[in-house]
Design a protein around this motif. Sequence first.
Motif, PDB file in Angstrom:
ATOM      1  N   THR A 250      32.945  69.623 -33.420  1.00 46.94           N
ATOM      2  CA  THR A 250      33.954  69.772 -33.008  1.00 46.94           C
ATOM      3  C   THR A 250      35.265  70.295 -34.057  1.00 46.94           C
ATOM      4  O   THR A 250      34.919  69.951 -34.851  1.00 46.94           O
ATOM      5  CB  THR A 250      34.575  69.089 -32.152  1.00 46.94           C
ATOM      6  N   ALA A 251      36.049  71.164 -33.353  1.00 43.11           N
ATOM      7  CA  ALA A 251      37.066  71.754 -33.982  1.00 43.11           C
ATOM      8  C   ALA A 251      37.919  72.182 -33.587  1.00 43.11           C
ATOM      9  O   ALA A 251      38.504  71.667 -32.028  1.00 43.11           O
ATOM     10  CB  ALA A 251      37.122  73.052 -34.128  1.00 43.11           C
ATOM     11  N   GLY A 252      38.900  71.327 -33.920  1.00 44.29           N
ATOM     12  CA  GLY A 252      40.158  71.169 -32.948  1.00 44.29           C
ATOM     13  C   GLY A 252      40.754  72.104 -32.656  1.00 44.29           C
ATOM     14  O   GLY A 252      41.592  72.297 -31.265  1.00 44.29           O
ATOM     15  N   PHE A 253      40.668  74.139 -32.642  1.00 41.07           N
ATOM     16  CA  PHE A 253      41.250  74.793 -32.394  1.00 41.07           C
ATOM     17  C   PHE A 253      40.034  75.733 -31.466  1.00 41.07           C
ATOM     18  O   PHE A 253      40.038  77.286 -31.223  1.00 41.07           O
ATOM     19  CB  PHE A 253      42.351  76.453 -33.383  1.00 41.07           C
ATOM     20  N   ASP A 254      38.795  74.974 -31.218  1.00 38.07           N
ATOM     21  CA  ASP A 254      38.425  75.402 -30.466  1.00 38.07           C
ATOM     22  C   ASP A 254      38.301  75.285 -28.719  1.00 38.07           C
ATOM     23  O   ASP A 254      38.450  74.369 -28.868  1.00 38.07           O
ATOM     24  CB  ASP A 254      36.390  75.161 -30.876  1.00 38.07           C
ATOM     25  N   PRO A 255      37.845  76.109 -28.083  1.00 32.13           N
ATOM     26  CA  PRO A 255      38.547  75.776 -26.412  1.00 32.13           C
ATOM     27  C   PRO A 255      36.927  75.113 -26.223  1.00 32.13           C
ATOM     28  O   PRO A 255      37.398  74.258 -25.332  1.00 32.13           O
ATOM     29  CB  PRO A 255      37.669  77.386 -25.954  1.00 32.13           C
ATOM     30  N   LEU A 256      35.850  74.908 -27.031  1.00 29.43           N
ATOM     31  CA  LEU A 256      35.257  73.778 -26.609  1.00 29.43           C
ATOM     32  C   LEU A 256      35.350  72.467 -26.921  1.00 29.43           C
ATOM     33  O   LEU A 256      34.513  71.801 -26.626  1.00 29.43           O
ATOM     34  CB  LEU A 256      33.697  74.391 -27.010  1.00 29.43           C
ATOM     35  N   ARG A 257      36.492  71.884 -27.640  1.00 28.33           N
ATOM     36  CA  ARG A 257      36.409  71.078 -28.637  1.00 28.33           C
ATOM     37  C   ARG A 257      36.657  69.646 -27.525  1.00 28.33           C
ATOM     38  O   ARG A 257      35.781  68.419 -27.874  1.00 28.33           O
ATOM     39  CB  ARG A 257      37.989  71.214 -28.947  1.00 28.33           C
ATOM     40  N   ASP A 258      36.528  69.864 -25.702  1.00 30.62           N
ATOM     41  CA  ASP A 258      36.816  68.380 -25.808  1.00 30.62           C
ATOM     42  C   ASP A 258      35.828  68.442 -24.907  1.00 30.62           C
ATOM     43  O   ASP A 258      34.843  67.366 -24.128  1.00 30.62           O
ATOM     44  CB  ASP A 258      37.699  69.063 -24.207  1.00 30.62           C
ATOM     45  N   GLU A 259      34.653  69.068 -24.135  1.00 33.94           N
ATOM     46  CA  GLU A 259      33.230  69.002 -23.657  1.00 33.94           C
ATOM     47  C   GLU A 259      32.513  68.400 -25.385  1.00 33.94           C
ATOM     48  O   GLU A 259      32.276  68.024 -24.657  1.00 33.94           O
ATOM     49  CB  GLU A 259      33.014  69.981 -23.109  1.00 33.94           C
ATOM     50  N   GLY A 260      32.580  69.191 -26.331  1.00 33.48           N
ATOM     51  CA  GLY A 260      31.795  68.540 -27.432  1.00 33.48           C
ATOM     52  C   GLY A 260      32.039  66.678 -27.661  1.00 33.48           C
ATOM     53  O   GLY A 260      30.991  66.046 -27.652  1.00 33.48           O
ATOM     54  N   THR A 261      33.368  66.748 -27.356  1.00 34.38           N
ATOM     55  CA  THR A 261      33.916  65.722 -27.605  1.00 34.38           C
ATOM     56  C   THR A 261      33.419  64.455 -26.564  1.00 34.38           C
ATOM     57  O   THR A 261      32.898  63.114 -27.531  1.00 34.38           O
ATOM     58  CB  THR A 261      35.324  65.420 -27.786  1.00 34.38           C
ATOM     59  N   ALA A 262      33.262  64.810 -25.688  1.00 34.33           N
ATOM     60  CA  ALA A 262      32.905  64.084 -24.524  1.00 34.33           C
ATOM     61  C   ALA A 262      30.989  63.619 -23.874  1.00 34.33           C
ATOM     62  O   ALA A 262      30.776  63.230 -24.283  1.00 34.33           O
ATOM     63  CB  ALA A 262      33.047  64.896 -23.214  1.00 34.33           C
ATOM     64  N   TYR A 263      30.805  65.201 -25.213  1.00 30.53           N
ATOM     65  CA  TYR A 263      29.270  64.881 -25.383  1.00 30.53           C
ATOM     66  C   TYR A 263      28.740  63.644 -26.078  1.00 30.53           C
ATOM     67  O   TYR A 263      28.160  62.821 -25.943  1.00 30.53           O
ATOM     68  CB  TYR A 263      28.319  65.568 -25.361  1.00 30.53           C
ATOM     69  N   ALA A 264      29.688  63.898 -27.284  1.00 29.56           N
ATOM     70  CA  ALA A 264      29.579  62.696 -28.612  1.00 29.56           C
ATOM     71  C   ALA A 264      29.829  61.752 -27.750  1.00 29.56           C
ATOM     72  O   ALA A 264      28.893  60.489 -28.509  1.00 29.56           O
ATOM     73  CB  ALA A 264      30.406  63.345 -29.308  1.00 29.56           C
ATOM     74  N   GLU A 265      30.754  60.912 -27.143  1.00 25.81           N
ATOM     75  CA  GLU A 265      31.339  60.285 -26.356  1.00 25.81           C
ATOM     76  C   GLU A 265      30.279  59.631 -25.197  1.00 25.81           C
ATOM     77  O   GLU A 265      29.430  58.494 -24.975  1.00 25.81           O
ATOM     78  CB  GLU A 265      32.514  59.921 -25.326  1.00 25.81           C
ATOM     79  N   ALA A 266      29.387  60.728 -24.624  1.00 24.35           N
ATOM     80  CA  ALA A 266      28.315  59.923 -23.570  1.00 24.35           C
ATOM     81  C   ALA A 266      27.133  59.785 -24.339  1.00 24.35           C
ATOM     82  O   ALA A 266      26.488  58.800 -23.954  1.00 24.35           O
ATOM     83  CB  ALA A 266      28.093  61.056 -22.572  1.00 24.35           C
ATOM     84  N   LEU A 267      26.583  59.970 -25.067  1.00 22.48           N
ATOM     85  CA  LEU A 267      25.596  60.344 -26.074  1.00 22.48           C
ATOM     86  C   LEU A 267      25.565  58.690 -27.122  1.00 22.48           C
ATOM     87  O   LEU A 267      25.194  57.694 -26.496  1.00 22.48           O
ATOM     88  CB  LEU A 267      25.690  61.019 -27.111  1.00 22.48           C
TER      89      LEU A 267
END
Length: 310
Positions: A250-267
Amino acid sequence: MTDRPDTLDPDLAAVVEAFEASGVPEWHTLDIESARRLEDDLFGADRTTPVAYTRDVAVEGPNGPVSVRAVRPEAAGELPVVVFYHGGLWALGTLDSVEDICRELADRVPAVVLAADYRLAPEHPFPAGLDDCVAAYEWAREHADAFGGDTDRVSVAGTSAGGNLAAGVARRCRDGGLPAPERQALLYPMVDDDFDRPSYRENADGPLLTRDAVEHFWGEYVRSPVDRANPYVAPLRGDASGLAPATVVTAGFDPLRDEGTAYAEALAGAGVAVDHRHYPSMCHGFLSLTDEVAVADGAMADLAADLGGE
């Protein structure tokens, strides 16, 4: 939620400034054919990493042949295999536009990289592209040895919408009894259509990817409201247990940042081995900028190590 600093990495900021000064319009403001030509013009020319060879093959898919480009590095011996799915919001991208990053991955891992030219929306909405991606993975499991690949060591990887498709392939393997990928590398993936997350507000105008573009192309890819809750469309909404080990970038300045983080946490919460590699000062697409951005170069090295099993 993963935080970001106040400013982009200086190397990246210079690249973004030059890109924005060129006056490239946002993808969703163009008709689809113009957007595809522009994407290919921007990203289809570079071939900076030398490899032993590339070969195009036609793989039997569920609705006709699927083109796959094999990239064999100059490394000797039997190598792991990475089936790669390009980004482009499910609607853009070609084998030419993704070849440079595939060459770099092939060289750095080292691995045989097989890039799949899946069918694109809006002409072919979900599940057409995912079906093609599964077919390419199944073919790799049987035939990657033709390029010196180890058919027992096959990973999947993808950027953005390609990360979504890689996650979908891993899920199909679990649910359909196919051999699981050795690893799923999800690089700033699209995994949900919840646009109320903080990263969509903070990074609504990019750089390099905007909230408006993401929303627009979700509508092009998913034609049924029912499909938006389908875990093969929105992996974050499905059960993550039993999925293949993962790297999530994930990247800090990416609109997709938080969903990527949430998926890593879900995994991780489901007991899946996951390496969440977050780069706070980067933006969407940064792994394609290794020549210009030192942080991107280091991130590519980390990714290559993950895919090589180091």
